[in-house]
Design an enzyme around this catalytic site. Sequence first.
Site, PDB file in Angstrom:
ATOM      1  N   TRP A  58       0.874  -1.182   0.000  1.00 19.26           N
ATOM      2  CA  TRP A  58       0.000   0.000   0.000  1.00 19.26           C
ATOM      3  C   TRP A  58       0.913   1.235   0.000  1.00 19.26           C
ATOM      4  CZ3 TRP A  58      -1.784   2.787   4.852  1.00 19.26           C
ATOM      5  CH2 TRP A  58      -2.732   3.778   4.557  1.00 19.26           C
ATOM      6  N   ASP A  89      -0.550  -5.257   9.464  1.00 22.50           N
ATOM      7  CA  ASP A  89      -1.537  -4.243   9.101  1.00 22.50           C
ATOM      8  C   ASP A  89      -2.813  -4.997   8.750  1.00 22.50           C
ATOM      9  OD1 ASP A  89      -3.092  -2.266   8.058  1.00 22.50           O
ATOM     10  OD2 ASP A  89      -1.674  -1.607   6.519  1.00 22.50           O
ATOM     11  N   LYS A 141     -13.258  -0.301   6.314  1.00 20.71           N
ATOM     12  CA  LYS A 141     -13.899  -1.152   5.313  1.00 20.71           C
ATOM     13  C   LYS A 141     -14.940  -2.082   5.927  1.00 20.71           C
ATOM     14  CE  LYS A 141     -10.160  -0.364   4.227  1.00 20.71           C
ATOM     15  NZ  LYS A 141      -9.243   0.803   4.223  1.00 20.71           N
TER      16      LYS A 141
HETATM   17  N1  PLA Z   1      -3.641  -0.345   5.416  1.00 23.26           N
HETATM   18  C1  PLA Z   1      -3.957  -0.791   4.194  1.00 23.26           C
HETATM   19  C2  PLA Z   1      -3.279  -2.001   3.674  1.00 23.26           C
HETATM   20  C3  PLA Z   1      -4.919  -0.124   3.432  1.00 23.26           C
HETATM   21  O1  PLA Z   1      -5.216  -0.576   2.237  1.00 23.26           O
HETATM   22  C4  PLA Z   1      -5.530   1.038   3.944  1.00 23.26           C
HETATM   23  C5  PLA Z   1      -6.524   1.816   3.137  1.00 23.26           C
HETATM   24  C6  PLA Z   1      -5.169   1.440   5.241  1.00 23.26           C
HETATM   25  C7  PLA Z   1      -4.212   0.723   5.944  1.00 23.26           C
HETATM   26  C8  PLA Z   1      -5.727   2.641   5.928  1.00 23.26           C
HETATM   27  O2  PLA Z   1      -7.052   2.798   5.953  1.00 23.26           O
HETATM   28  P1  PLA Z   1      -7.750   3.741   7.040  1.00 23.26           P
HETATM   29  O3  PLA Z   1      -6.755   4.735   7.491  1.00 23.26           O
HETATM   30  O4  PLA Z   1      -8.904   4.339   6.339  1.00 23.26           O
HETATM   31  O5  PLA Z   1      -8.171   2.836   8.118  1.00 23.26           O
HETATM   32  N2  PLA Z   1      -6.342   1.809   1.760  1.00 23.26           N
HETATM   33  C9  PLA Z   1      -7.326   2.426   0.853  1.00 23.26           C
HETATM   34  C10 PLA Z   1      -7.555   3.893   1.142  1.00 23.26           C
HETATM   35  C11 PLA Z   1      -8.659   1.709   0.970  1.00 23.26           C
HETATM   36  C12 PLA Z   1      -6.329   4.758   1.229  1.00 23.26           C
HETATM   37  O6  PLA Z   1      -5.403   4.637   0.410  1.00 23.26           O
HETATM   38  O7  PLA Z   1      -6.311   5.571   2.163  1.00 23.26           O
HETATM   39  C13 PLA Z   1      -6.800   2.217  -0.573  1.00 23.26           C
HETATM   40  O8  PLA Z   1      -7.518   2.590  -1.509  1.00 23.26           O
HETATM   41  O9  PLA Z   1      -5.722   1.632  -0.751  1.00 23.26           O
END
Ligand code: PLA
Length: 469
Positions: A197, A278, A314
């Site tokens: 991510w 995570d 989510k």
């Molecule tokens: N960790 C991972 C692996 C994630 O994909 C995301 C969110 C988070 C943590 C953090 O989410 P939160 O802070 O809302 O709890 N990833 C999203 C959104 C869904 C983003 O990038 O913020 C994504 O589209 O990858």
Amino acid sequence: MASSMLSLASASASASASASLSLQENLKGKVKLGSVHFTSCLPGKTNSIIKANHFGRISMSVALNASRFEGIAMAPPDPILGVSEAFRADTDEKKLNLGVGAYRTEELHPYVLKVVKKAEQLMLERGENKEYLPIEGLAAFNKATAELLLGADNPVIKESRIATVQGLSGTGSLRLAAALVERYFPGSKVLLSSPTWGNHKNIFNDAGVPWSEYRYYDPKTVGLDFEGMIADIKAAPDGSFILLHGCAHNPTGIDPTPEQWEKIADVIHEKNHIAFFDVAYQGFASGSLDEDASSVRLFAARGMELIVAQSYSKNLGLYAERIGAINVVCSSAEAASRVKSQLKRLARPMYSNPPVHGARVVANVVGDPALFGEWKAEMEMMAGRIKNVRQKLYDSLMAKDKSGKDWSFILKQIGMFSFTGLNKAQSDNMTNKWHVYMTKDGRISLAGLSLAKCEYLADAIMDSYHNVS
Ligand code: PLA
């Protein structure tokens, strides 16, 4: 008047904010004008406007182009959240936002879980107050979230070997844990999967924690490079932190098998590393809260010390409530209470204490057997809808594509994303020609796709894959 314009011109030409301010003070004291309004547009950096009324009071506003913030360059748009901004600006009605991972209904509308509405109704009826929470957050939430993660009868919980602090969703929880690593393990490295991510790198960079990558994704098999992963974890300096996605790896959708998880735990144990999970998708990947937590529970059952960040964005659809937690599983209750005290110490100057609303929603849903049951059903429904569009997208691609390309990797991936293998130019074509918004690494969020749009998406993918190199 001419002289006041002149003195204004010469003073303004110096283009310094402080000079202009003292000029303003001087004019207030010395110049007596009738009802005058004149503007001086000087060459160079300063435009000044002087207004005077017939009481002789003069006010001047000075707009300086030479900003003290001149050295700050424009930041690039965020690779994920910036996609939503571009999507909003597109007026084409075929447009599709498969960028950010946010659940949509079949009609492509945002979804507030029914169970969340019920919990909120309860909260209103109870007339809850808005007092500050303690630094560590809502006690009922912290208890519920640790139990959800590990199972209520887990010895870690029974023996009070877990330090749980409410965090600002997954991101804020990761950031707080990163601050703990930076403060108490200076110089220790965090290993991130390649790819991961995108925000993980930002989080550790900003916390001042060095990181490197371990192999994870194998483009040849569109699967896990397990050998590479193990070799890189082995090669890392002893006592490193290994960041692992608890389930539904983002962006690849590829998770290790239970046997592979055992081997990963073996190497982490051998090398005296600390697993840093995570968990952003518990219950959202398979539809089962227990199954999606099995990786974390496997490590905990071996008595290993762990860090786990959780998010309710989510699985409870609480994206904007920013509710999550940081958990540190320790080998003794005494260590856990020390760690917790330091997490609180780190949180206090960052944001003081966390928001209460989402914490109460989670505590109410998890703490009430009827609501908990309803939540599980809704989570299965959401996970099921994503699985259905995954299948339909695969079927559409297989029906349309006569080239013999194997698209079955789409079905093997898990969670809300599919890693399509499209490169940047192909992803650009998806957006520029087809109005399909996605991240430039080829990731699409299936949670933003409807059954009705699968054929259209398959056409866009085929065109981008076969006609753009
Ligand atoms: N960790 C991972 C692996 C994630 O994909 C995301 C969110 C988070 C943590 C953090 O989410 P939160 O802070 O809302 O709890 N990833 C999203 C959104 C869904 C983003 O990038 O913020 C994504 O589209 O990858």
